[in-house]
Structures are given as C-alpha cells and as structure tokens.
Enzyme design. Sequence first.
Site, PDB file in Angstrom:
ATOM      1  CG  ASP A 183      -1.850   1.202   1.247  1.00  0.00           C
ATOM      2  OD1 ASP A 183      -2.009   1.850   0.193  1.00  0.00           O
ATOM      3  OD2 ASP A 183      -2.417   1.488   2.319  1.00  0.00           O
ATOM      4  CE  LYS A 187      -0.285   3.523   3.445  1.00  0.00           C
ATOM      5  NZ  LYS A 187      -1.092   3.943   4.608  1.00  0.00           N
ATOM      6  CD  GLU A 244      -5.558   0.700   0.836  1.00  0.00           C
ATOM      7  OE1 GLU A 244      -5.159  -0.248   1.540  1.00  0.00           O
ATOM      8  OE2 GLU A 244      -5.442   1.896   1.194  1.00  0.00           O
ATOM      9  NE  ARG A 284     -12.021   3.180   4.572  1.00  0.00           N
ATOM     10  CZ  ARG A 284     -11.933   4.122   5.516  1.00  0.00           C
ATOM     11  NH1 ARG A 284     -12.879   5.043   5.631  1.00  0.00           N
ATOM     12  NH2 ARG A 284     -10.911   4.141   6.337  1.00  0.00           N
TER      13      ARG A 284
END
EC number: 3.4.11.23
Length: 431
Positions: A201, A208, A280, A282
């Site tokens: 991720d 991030k 992302e 969910r």
Amino acid sequence: MTKQIMPITLSYEPAAACWGEKALISSSEQGVMVHLVGKGKLGAVQRAGRKIDGQGIRHVALVGEGWDLEKSWAFWQGFRAPKGNRSIEWPQLPAAEKQELESRIKIIDWVRDTINMSAEELGPEQLAKRAIDLMCGMACESVSYRIIKGEDLREQGYTGIHTVGRGSSRDPILLALDYNPTGNPQAPVFACLVGKGVTFDTGGYSLKQSSFMDSMKSDMGGAATLTGALALAISRGLKQRVKLFLCIADNMVSGNAFKLGDVIHYRNGKSVEVMNTDAEGRLVLADGLIDASKEKAKLIIDAATLTGAAKTAVGNDYHSVLSFDDKLADDLLTAAASENELFWRLPLAEFHRSQLPSNFADLNNVAASPHTAGASTAAAFLSHFVEEYQKGWIHIDCSATYRKSAVEHWSAGATGYGVRSIANLLLAKAK
C-alpha cells in the site's frame, strides 16, 4: 560442529540477589532459569523467550516442571524471530496438547512468515497461492476455490478490488475458497470470512510518507489472519461449511491508478466517491462483503489492517472490535480472553453510517470533518455492504498484526495475533 542446546527451566522463586531485584532470568552451569513471580506469568515467559533470543541463544530445551501447553507456546512466541534458525526441544505434553501446539506452530508461523514476506516476493497471486496451499494442507478433500483476476474482476462486477488494483502491474485477485466438510454441495454456509489482502500500500495518489509506507508489506495481515484462523479451527475439529473471501490487490501509483474524485459503482447498487486513495482497504473489502451477504451465513467476520485511528486508540497490543451485534462482540471478547489474546471494543452506532456524505455518490470513502472517529466510520462504511449488518457481522481492525521494531515480548515483524481468538469464535458458534 555439535549444536549446543540450552536447558530452560521454570522457577516460582525470585532470582538470587546478585541478578537484581527484578531479574526475569538467571543462569548457571545447568542452564537458564525463568523466574515467575507475581502476576502475568504467560507474559513473563514470553518476555523471557525474547530476552534469551536476544542473548544469541538459538537452540533450547524446555525442561523440568511447569512447562504446560500455554507456557510452551508463550515461550515460542517470544523466542521466534524473522531472521536466523531456532529450535526447541519441547516438554512431554498430553497427546491433545501436543497436537494443539503442533497446529499452532504450523499455522500461526505460516501467518507470521506470510506477513513478513517482502512485497516483491508476495504479490496478489502469491498470496492467493499460499492461502490455497495452507488450506489444502489442512483438508484438501473438503476445499474448493475459484480465482477471479485482472479484467475479469471488472467484467464480473468486482469494481472495488479492480479499481484499487488496476494501477499495479500485478493483477488484483479475488480468492473465494469454500471449506465444505459435509460432502453436500447444497449444505448451508455457516460462516463467511472476508480478509483485506493489500500486498503493498503506497497510499496511491494520497501518497504515504516513507515512515508510514515502510511497513506496508503487512497490509495483507487481515487476509493472512483469517486464513490462519480457518485453518486452526479445522485443526480443532470444525465440521461446518465456511467460505473465505480474500480481496487482494496492490495499491500503487501509475497512469492507470484510481484518482481522487473517481466514483465506484458496486453490485449492491451503492456508489462511492473516492476522496482518499489511501482509504483503499474498505473499497476492496466491500466486494467480499457483498459476496458474503449473498451466502446468508449466520456469521460474517471481516478482518483488516484498516485504520491508523484504531491503532491510535488501542496501540499495538490489542485488536479492535466493532459490531452492531452486542452479543457477537461479547462472544469474541470471551473467545479472546480464553485464548490469552487482547481485543478491545470500539464504538459503532447508527449515526456513524451517515457520516460519509458525498456530493456525487451515495457514500464518501472517508468521513468528512468534523466526523473524526476514523475506526468507527470505516466500519460504518463497511456496514453499507452487509445486508443484515445489525446481527451476525463483526469487523476486526487488526491493530496488533505487525510491529515495526522489537519490544520486550515480540520480535520485529508479524505476530500472528488474533488467529486463535477467531478460530475459537468459529468453533463456539458452530456448536
């Protein structure tokens, strides 16, 4: 070169004064002694395992009185680490306890090893294959599965997984695995497990920082935890039909990645505006929950490393529990207590479901200010994809799945935490 094996014994007396007033371990020519005084004996054994490993001792034998199943397991939890080889000569245990210990080692070590794998090694296809291999190793004659990947996801309506994963060169995947020990293909599905399997991720275009991205190989921890939980429940005698849905994707940045302002249309009629590509998990779980709801199972469990808000609330030692079903939440907390694992319930109420407004869709994928209960609104988002969300559904935000650095009772990396509790709950509900 002869392998040197260090004997480890237990004592319920304090260490000699020369070792210090609070000494947990002492040593002599006979080996290492663990001093269990006061409360929290299992935690003390786990800390001793970590301390002994920290001294470079790699091969031990648990000898003498007091080494039951739980203390043996606690020692291994602390002693184990992602680098190097370790071995333990286990104490003599009753047959049932020996079998349980062997099952935990096989399955929970699989969970820890899988989560610890680098994202280069473990993409969506590799995660799906590892899950299939584990389950076939447990009960292959009772396991069937299907894989939907790449553009087939879009064509079959799995828009959340496809949208999140399309920015990667590695195809996103839905793994739907059916454990059916009844032999009857028409047998009702007792439980559905839905796991977030984001194999890396970046945050997508809501990128991030490096200090938050460096552990994101572990963002598939929910998928690994639920796979392990089902495997452990099978090893303990689960005879009810269970379906496992792993929603697997990379969340990457590319010319084909999804963007802020995109609207996703789901098979259940819900539309979602994306206002944060780093929310992302969910989005992929929604597809799995839609499938789970179609099965009309009496129990749906989803697990995900979903929010930083949950970790802020409970730290790295607890998993967070959110549910509209008070009895089910209490049952999971009871299961966790019996397995010596820590879970904590966070609030989830009807009003949280309305805190995801969008000007262009039914839902926003993140709550807008001033609605700052991030773990609660994330769970509320998921509830929109569960038909009977008020009963029989529970969400686990996996705050204790992974540690970026070692602490006194865990090495750095994955913990395998929660596998036992979820397996316990499955068996309790299957009765």
